[in-house]
Structures are given as structure tokens and as C-alpha cells.
Design an enzyme around this catalytic site. Structure first.
Site, mmCIF file in Angstrom:
data_model
loop_
_atom_site.group_PDB
_atom_site.id
_atom_site.type_symbol
_atom_site.label_atom_id
_atom_site.label_comp_id
_atom_site.label_asym_id
_atom_site.label_seq_id
_atom_site.Cartn_x
_atom_site.Cartn_y
_atom_site.Cartn_z
ATOM 1 N N SER A 1 7.945 2.260 -8.238
ATOM 2 C CA SER A 1 6.478 2.213 -8.213
ATOM 3 C C SER A 1 5.949 1.675 -6.886
ATOM 4 O O SER A 1 4.768 1.814 -6.580
ATOM 5 C CB SER A 1 5.946 1.364 -9.367
ATOM 6 O OG SER A 1 6.423 0.040 -9.275
ATOM 7 N N CYS A 2 6.823 1.086 -6.077
ATOM 8 C CA CYS A 2 6.422 0.613 -4.748
ATOM 9 C C CYS A 2 6.075 1.806 -3.856
ATOM 10 O O CYS A 2 6.401 2.943 -4.176
ATOM 11 C CB CYS A 2 7.556 -0.175 -4.093
ATOM 12 S SG CYS A 2 7.917 -1.752 -4.877
ATOM 13 N N VAL A 3 5.438 1.517 -2.733
ATOM 14 C CA VAL A 3 5.080 2.557 -1.766
ATOM 15 C C VAL A 3 5.647 2.181 -0.408
ATOM 16 O O VAL A 3 5.665 1.011 -0.026
ATOM 17 C CB VAL A 3 3.545 2.741 -1.682
ATOM 18 C CG1 VAL A 3 3.133 3.498 -0.431
ATOM 19 C CG2 VAL A 3 3.036 3.476 -2.910
ATOM 20 N N GLY B 1 5.186 5.265 -5.470
ATOM 21 C CA GLY B 1 4.132 5.216 -6.474
ATOM 22 C C GLY B 1 4.490 5.878 -7.788
ATOM 23 O O GLY B 1 3.627 6.384 -8.495
#
Length: 178
Positions: free
Chosen positions: A37-39, A100
Site C-alpha cells: 500500500s506504500c507509494v 498504493g
């Protein structure tokens, strides 16, 4: 760990984790990371031939947190300022963004918030986004060649099974999905 975690990519593979960023200007340099979910934002200046990648957890966090580089606005400013220190000009920066994902259906909306944040930030700062791979439900391994502005990704169902390998020979496309 300090709040600023800059790494220098110089002719080899440099891995960055959450809250870190790396900058490179050598054609052989490769910056890599694994995202859920990190970018990760890849920025480069095509004239100065310098680029970098960051990896952030959430768009923003509480002001009391000491690991501010894990949050979007801070991570973006740290990367931009680092690039400028290494010869880039802000008005020439170009971007590609990744990550994301919704890793756990219905548990959190962090991936979508991260994707929305980074695109909004780039638009607000007048930094063109030349490529993006945001959303979905799978982790990604991203590799960025900072001096060339080239990025590629691999979607993976289990990020813990990724084995690092040498980058394949140069491709004709600036954004390669493999």
C-alpha cells in the site's frame, strides 16, 4: 535511525525501505524497492541526468512522529531537495509513481489515499507524471535507473518470495511492465 535516510546509488543496486530515498547519477545505478500500500515516487532531471526514488507509508502523520520521512509530503520534499543538492533543477523534474495497492480487502484505504496524495502533490508542484501504476491488490517490485529516468515493475502475489536479480538489458520503453 535518523529522520532523513538518503542513500547514494552509485553503479550498483541500492535497495530502499519505507522512509528512505536514494539518489543516483550513474547509468549503471539501479534503485529498487518492494511496495504494497506504500507509494514510491521516481523523480529525475533529464538534463542533469540525476534521479531518485522515495518510499513512503502514508500521506501524512501526526506531528509528534519522529520518522517524518515515512510520510508523503516530507518524503517528497526530502527527495526533491536531495536531487537539487545533486544538480537537478526543480522545473525540469519528471515523475513516475508506483504502489498504493489494497493489500487486505476492506481493512484499510491507505493505498488509495497514498495514490491520490502523490498525484495531487505532483500536480500542485507542476511536476509532470510520465507514468504510473497505482492501485490493484498485488505487491510490486520496482526498479528505477535514476540517470536514465527508466522504471520497471513486477507485480507479485507474495513479496517475500522475490529474489533480487540483475536488470535486463536496456529496453526501448521508458516504463516497462514485466
Amino acid at each position: 535511525m535518523t529522520t532523513i535516510s538518503e542513500k547514494r546509488a552509485s553503479g550498483s543496486r541500492t535497495y530502499i525501505a519505507q522512509g528512505e530515498y536514494a539518489i543516483g547519477d550513474c547509468e549503471a545505478a539501479v534503485i529498487s524497492t518492494i511496495l504494497g500500500s506504500c507509494v514510491a515516487t521516481c523523480l529525475w532531471d533529464p538534463v542533469a541526468r540525476v534521479g531518485g526514488m522515495n518510499h513512503f507509508l502514508l500521506p501524512e502523520g501526526p506531528p509528534s512522529r519522529s520518522d517524518v520521512s515515512s510520510f508523503g509530503a516530507n518524503a517528497m520534499e526530502l527527495l526533491i531537495n536531495g536531487l537539487i543538492r545533486h544538480g537537478a533543477r526543480r522545473e525540469r523534474l519528471r515523475a513516475k509513481v508506483f504502489g498504493g495497492a489494497e493489500m487486505y480487502k476492506g481493512l484499510t484505504n491507505a493505498g488509495n489515499q497514498n495514490g491520490t496524495f502523490v498525484l495531487s502533490y505532483l500536480e500542485r508542484e507542476n511536476i509532470p507524471c510520465d507514468g504510473q501504476s497505482l492501485g490493484g491488490a498485488q505487491a510490486r517490485r520496482v526498479e528505477f535507473m535514476p540517470a536514465l529516468g527508466k522504471a520497471r515493475q513486477k507485480l507479485v502475489s507474495d513479496a517475500s518470495q522475490i529474489v533480487e536479480k540483475r536488470p535486463t538489458p536496456e529496453r526501448t520503453s521508458d516504463l516497462e511492465l514485466f
